[in-house]
Design a protein around this motif. Structure first.
Motif, PDB file in Angstrom:
ATOM      1  N   VAL A 143       0.936  -0.842   0.315  1.00  0.00           N
ATOM      2  CA  VAL A 143       0.272   0.231   0.062  1.00  0.00           C
ATOM      3  C   VAL A 143       0.958   1.293   0.181  1.00  0.00           C
ATOM      4  CG1 VAL A 143      -2.260   1.488   1.430  1.00  0.00           C
ATOM      5  CG2 VAL A 143      -1.742  -1.290   1.340  1.00  0.00           C
ATOM      6  N   GLU A 144       0.643   2.121  -0.604  1.00  0.00           N
ATOM      7  CA  GLU A 144       1.718   3.582  -1.472  1.00  0.00           C
ATOM      8  C   GLU A 144       1.625   4.474   0.081  1.00  0.00           C
ATOM      9  OE1 GLU A 144       4.442   3.348  -2.543  1.00  0.00           O
ATOM     10  OE2 GLU A 144       4.603   1.296  -3.991  1.00  0.00           O
ATOM     11  N   GLY A 145      -0.411   4.789   0.206  1.00  0.00           N
ATOM     12  CA  GLY A 145      -1.028   5.533   0.592  1.00  0.00           C
ATOM     13  C   GLY A 145      -1.502   5.055   2.332  1.00  0.00           C
ATOM     14  N   THR A 146      -1.705   5.701   2.490  1.00  0.00           N
ATOM     15  CA  THR A 146      -2.042   5.496   4.532  1.00  0.00           C
ATOM     16  C   THR A 146      -3.158   4.385   4.626  1.00  0.00           C
ATOM     17  OG1 THR A 146      -3.712   6.600   4.163  1.00  0.00           O
ATOM     18  CG2 THR A 146      -2.062   7.512   4.962  1.00  0.00           C
ATOM     19  N   ILE A 147      -3.295   2.742   5.685  1.00  0.00           N
ATOM     20  CA  ILE A 147      -4.232   1.919   5.376  1.00  0.00           C
ATOM     21  C   ILE A 147      -5.060   2.106   6.657  1.00  0.00           C
ATOM     22  CG2 ILE A 147      -2.750   0.480   6.162  1.00  0.00           C
ATOM     23  CD1 ILE A 147      -4.237  -1.697   4.669  1.00  0.00           C
ATOM     24  N   THR A 148      -6.826   2.008   6.556  1.00  0.00           N
ATOM     25  CA  THR A 148      -6.825   2.180   8.213  1.00  0.00           C
ATOM     26  C   THR A 148      -7.679   0.589   8.385  1.00  0.00           C
ATOM     27  OG1 THR A 148      -7.298   4.390   7.601  1.00  0.00           O
ATOM     28  CG2 THR A 148      -8.853   2.935   9.674  1.00  0.00           C
ATOM     29  N   ILE A 149      -7.910   0.136   9.089  1.00  0.00           N
ATOM     30  CA  ILE A 149      -8.601  -1.397   9.147  1.00  0.00           C
ATOM     31  C   ILE A 149      -8.831  -1.481  10.347  1.00  0.00           C
ATOM     32  CG2 ILE A 149      -7.685  -3.792   9.758  1.00  0.00           C
ATOM     33  CD1 ILE A 149      -5.551  -3.209   7.608  1.00  0.00           C
TER      34      ILE A 149
END
Length: 411
Positions: A143-149
């Protein structure tokens, strides 16, 4: 959290109309774009099993039991299905809701997944941001940007060049970070139990935010907030589908509010009066049916009344969201961005007022404000829908008159 509203949503999809885009409605149960086949338009389908092994130079919108994509989609993929597999390559964004979702593709924009079991498989690449919400979540790609889980059983692997935020749902929730995981941004862990990243994982920065269990009736349960977010996300995805189907109607309804909010609210109040009058007429019809009239008259009137009522209740937020989102997002031409900004603002205001309504002293004041906000949104949204419908009917009548006049002159 696992309850699905696919039946209700599928019922509304019976109202397919062509408005500006080429729409493919498959007659068979298994609509397919075969390998080597190229579609130069959007592909909007419903069926039992939907498959794309070819090339779609537009958006793919699907309601089905199973969705399989191994080919190329130039635009966005918006889908609702219990079983989803996305391979190949996606030139736009992924917005998926279902039970089991596996993504093993290169996605040029954002990924938004909601389901029971979610997998960003090894080899998958997301060039912008990712938002994953489920019970079991596995993120194993890049994932190049942000990730929210959001999840209860979360597994992290792969490479993350932006920040990673993990919201653990419940005291028994667990996070597992696999070996060779690389997080070049900040890892934020939000949960009830403390967590320390393993030494074998490369994490640039780490923060733990402890969440205490909710206490008291005035506090919103975490799962209730998650369900509200999930409902909002599904509603947003469905609204995007409506925009793809009815772009002119969708945008015009928001423009009516922007041009004249008071006049639009006045139309909404007139519609409310019509509803009240319609209820009275319905009661009179019930009395007449019991004496002299045919039951079919009551059935038809009731269905029309029910349809229009449901349409305004379900969709009144959309024109207001577009108008409000335009104020927040500025002069952007992106309808999805305006819609998202408006929906989040409206729902956040409703949620805050609902929470403040539980306070012992000033609660009734905020409850009254919440009622006023809901009423204002309904009046503005309903007024915009009604004005848009009437303007489109007038335009259609003018077009029909013009064609009739041309036909008579040609004779």
């Amino acid at each position: 959290m696992k309850k699905r509203h696919i039946g209700m949503i599928a019922a509304w999809l019976l109202i397919f109309i062509m408005t500006g885009a080429v729409i493919v409605l498959a007659d068979e149960n298994n609509p397919t774009v075969s390998a080597g086949e190229i579609l130069d338009h959007d592909f909007i389908v419903e069926g039992y099993s939907v498959t794309n092994d070819g090339t779609i130079r537009g958006d793919l919108l699907s309601f089905s039991q199973r969705l399989t994509v191994r080919g190329y989609v130039e635009g966005d993929i918006i889908a609702f299905a219990p079983d989803i597999f996305i391979g190949g390559e996606v030139g736009g964004s992924l917005r998926l809701a279902g039970s089991s979702i596996i993504v093993a593709s290169r996605v040029a924009r954002n990924v938004m997944l909601i389901g029971s079991g979610l997998v960003l498989d090894k080899g998958s690449v997301v060039l912008k941001n990712a938002y994953l919400m489920g019970d079991t979540v596995k993120s194993l790609g890049t994932v190049e940007g942000t990730i929210t889980i959001y999840g209860t059983d979360v597994t992290l692997g792969g490479v993350y060049n932006g920040d990673v935020t993990v919201h653990m749902l419940g005291e028994r929730a667990s996070l597992n970070i696999l070996q060779d995981t690389v997080i070049n941004g900040k890892l934020t862990y939000i949960g009830a139990n403390a967590f320390t990243p393993p030494s074998y994982a490369r994490v640039k920065d780490y923060e733990y935010i402890k969440v205490s269990p909710s206490e008291g009736s005035s506090r919103m349960d975490v799962m209730a907030v998650v369900k509200r977010l999930a409902t909002l996300t599904v509603y947003y995805l469905f609204a995007l589908l409506l925009f793809r189907l009815f772009p002119r109607f969708f945008v015009r309804s928001g423009d009516f509010i922007a041009k004249s909010p008071l006049a639009t609210a006045g139309v909404g109040m007139a519609t409310l009066g019509t509803f009240v009058g319609g209820l009275l007429i319905l009661l009179i019809l019930i009395l007449l049916v019991m004496t002299i009239l045919d039951k079919s008259i009551l059935g038809f009137t009731g269905l029309v009344f029910l349809f229009f009522g449901l349409m305004t209740i379900l969709f009144a937020d959309l024109p207001v969201s577009l108008w409000l989102g335009g104020k927040i997002a500025g002069k952007t031409d992106s309808v999805p961005a305006r819609l998202a900004a408006g929906l989040v603002t409206i729902q956040a205001a409703k949620l805050i007022l609902k929470l403040l309504g539980g306070l012992p002293s000033v609660g009734p004041v905020f409850s009254a404000l919440g009622f006023m906000v809901n009423a204002a949104v309904w009046l503005l949204g309903t007024g915009a829908i009604v004005k848009t419908l009437f303007s489109m009917l007038k335009a259609a009548n003018r077009q029909a008159d013009a064609e009739a006049e041309d036909f008579s002159l040609s004779d």
